[in-house]
Every structure is written in C-alpha cells, then in structure tokens.
Design an enzyme around this catalytic site. Structure first.
Site, PDB file in Angstrom:
ATOM      1  N   ASP A   1       0.856  -1.179   0.000  1.00  0.00           N
ATOM      2  CA  ASP A   1       0.000   0.000   0.000  1.00  0.00           C
ATOM      3  C   ASP A   1       0.902   1.242   0.000  1.00  0.00           C
ATOM      4  O   ASP A   1       2.106   1.150   0.267  1.00  0.00           O
ATOM      5  CB  ASP A   1      -0.884  -0.039   1.248  1.00  0.00           C
TER       6      ASP A   1
ATOM      7  N   ASP B   1      -0.308   5.162   0.945  1.00  0.00           N
ATOM      8  CA  ASP B   1      -0.595   6.117   2.017  1.00  0.00           C
ATOM      9  C   ASP B   1      -0.622   5.423   3.373  1.00  0.00           C
ATOM     10  O   ASP B   1      -1.350   4.449   3.578  1.00  0.00           O
ATOM     11  CB  ASP B   1      -1.932   6.820   1.766  1.00  0.00           C
TER      12      ASP B   1
ATOM     13  N   THR C   1      -2.492   0.567  -4.555  1.00  0.00           N
ATOM     14  CA  THR C   1      -2.991   1.756  -3.878  1.00  0.00           C
ATOM     15  C   THR C   1      -4.373   2.156  -4.366  1.00  0.00           C
ATOM     16  O   THR C   1      -4.721   1.929  -5.523  1.00  0.00           O
ATOM     17  CB  THR C   1      -2.010   2.929  -4.070  1.00  0.00           C
ATOM     18  N   SER C   2      -5.139   2.777  -3.467  1.00  0.00           N
ATOM     19  CA  SER C   2      -6.445   3.312  -3.841  1.00  0.00           C
ATOM     20  C   SER C   2      -6.317   4.666  -4.533  1.00  0.00           C
ATOM     21  O   SER C   2      -7.311   5.199  -5.025  1.00  0.00           O
ATOM     22  CB  SER C   2      -7.337   3.436  -2.603  1.00  0.00           C
TER      23      SER C   2
ATOM     24  N   LYS D   1     -10.678  -1.206  -2.128  1.00  0.00           N
ATOM     25  CA  LYS D   1     -10.492  -1.871  -0.852  1.00  0.00           C
ATOM     26  C   LYS D   1     -11.667  -1.467   0.062  1.00  0.00           C
ATOM     27  O   LYS D   1     -12.092  -0.313  -0.003  1.00  0.00           O
ATOM     28  CB  LYS D   1      -9.169  -1.443  -0.192  1.00  0.00           C
TER      29      LYS D   1
ATOM     30  N   ASP E   1      -1.754  -0.187   6.212  1.00  0.00           N
ATOM     31  CA  ASP E   1      -1.950   0.581   7.447  1.00  0.00           C
ATOM     32  C   ASP E   1      -3.405   0.704   7.860  1.00  0.00           C
ATOM     33  O   ASP E   1      -3.696   1.024   9.014  1.00  0.00           O
ATOM     34  CB  ASP E   1      -1.391   2.000   7.282  1.00  0.00           C
TER      35      ASP E   1
END
Length: 222
Positions: free
Chosen positions: A18, A20, A113-114, A145, A170
């Site tokens: 991931d 962020d 990643t989103s 996600k 995270d």
C-alpha cells in the site's frame, strides 16, 4: 504501541505494498482535504476520518452519504483527487521506506494503492521514493479496498500465487482486503494495530528483507 509480540520471520515470493500510511505519510493533506469535505456536507470530521483511510474517495462517500447517486460521488471524487494531487505539503516518507524499497530492487513487488496514477506519482515523488515497476492504482480495478481485487491483480501481474504474497498495509480497509485475498498482512503504524494484522510494526525500519537463492523472500520483523 508494541511493534509485534516477538520478533518474527515471514516468507513470501512477492510483496504487495500500500502507499498512504505504509510508504508515504500523507496524513496532513488527507486531514485537510477530507475535513473540508466533511464541513461542506455537514458531517462530523472525526467520524469522516474513521472511514476514509484505505478506500477510494467515491467508496468513502458511498459509506458516508448513503443514497447519494454514484455519478455524484464519482464527480465529487474527481474534484477531490485534483485537490489532493496539487497539495503535497507535509507529504514525507514513512521511516525506513526508502531503504525498504531499495532492498526490494530487482525483487518481485508491486504498489497496490487506492490512489490514481496522478496522485500516487505526486505523493511518491514528494516523499522522494521510487515508484515500483508494477503498480495497481484506482484506474486498474473495478472495486475499492476492502475488496481484494487490487491485491489479487498485483499477485497476477507478478505471476505469484496469492498465498505466497505478503501485504503491507496501514488501514482497516486495506488489511481486510489483504486478508480476503488469502495473503499474510503486515500492519504498519498505529492505525494498523487496531485491525489485527498478522504482524504489526511501528514503521519500516523494523523490517529487513533477505532474498534467498530459491526465490523466497525472508522478512525479518522486529
């Protein structure tokens, strides 16, 4: 927060990362952008911040404003992404991220990643981190996600069985996605420990990567 109960060694054939909160600390800008959005919509900022980490923006909006048309969420999300991409003030690496990525050079790993391409590029650049060659971004998936689609796509692009992947995450949404994909999850930072990852670390200084001649990656945790 305890880093993990005891030192551990995990094995994998690929790592899925991931961005962020895991590689990049973007909390300052995320707070600025989303608290402004909450104020515009008459929502409690603290409650909004409990939802938004790990998800694509339009998916967070669907949770926070149930019943609002999808098209409106997508349009609002596009505006938010533009704001986030332009605002990199306070974006820095998570401690140990640069050395961690350097250790992965030439080894199977992917960014999952989103964020979209523009936002992920802006934030990784702002933090002074190299972009992995394999990247699964918001444009790559049909579901945000906590759906496991992104991690499963990352594994497929690397040609590795999902069971042989370790996820670094995270957020609650990201940890749930990794678990749903059948992968081992390393939680990074204080948010992660609240969602019962398989192993938790304070930051990436607590992870050491060792590549074996057999293609197995050994992750020394702690």
């Amino acid at each position: 927060m305890p880093a993990t109960a005891t030192p551990a060694v995990l094995t994998a054939r690929a790592l899925l990362l991931d961005m962020d909160g895991t590689l990049v600390n973007s909390d300052a800008v995320v707070e600025r952008i989303w608290r402004r959005w909450a104020e515009r919509h008459g929502l409690d900022g603290d409650e909004v911040m409990k939802v938004v980490h790990g998800r694509q923006g339009h998916a967070s909006m669907a949770v926070l404003l149930p019943g609002r048309p999808v098209e409106q969420n997508l349009a609002d999300n596009a505006r938010m992404l533009a704001e986030e991409t332009a605002d990199t003030d306070g974006v820095v690496e998570i401690p140990g991220a640069r050395a961690f990525l350097a250790a992965l050079a030439g080894l199977p790993h992917a960014l999952v990643t989103s964020a979209d391409v523009a936002l992920s590029t802006a934030r990784m650049n702002a933090a002074g981190l190299p972009l992995p060659a394999v990247r699964v971004t918001a444009e790559s998936v049909g579901a945000s996600k906590p759906d496991p689609e992104g991690f499963l796509k990352g594994a497929a692009e690397l040609g590795v069985d999902p069971a042989d992947c370790v996820v670094f995450e995270d957020s609650g949404a990201g940890i749930a996605a990794g678990r749903s994909a059948g992968m081992t999850v390393v939680g990074v930072g204080p948010r992660a420990v609240l969602h019962d990852p398989d192993v938790a670390v304070r930051d990436l200084t607590q992870v050491r990567v060792e590549a074996g001649a057999d293609g197995v990656l050994r992750l020394h945790i702690g």
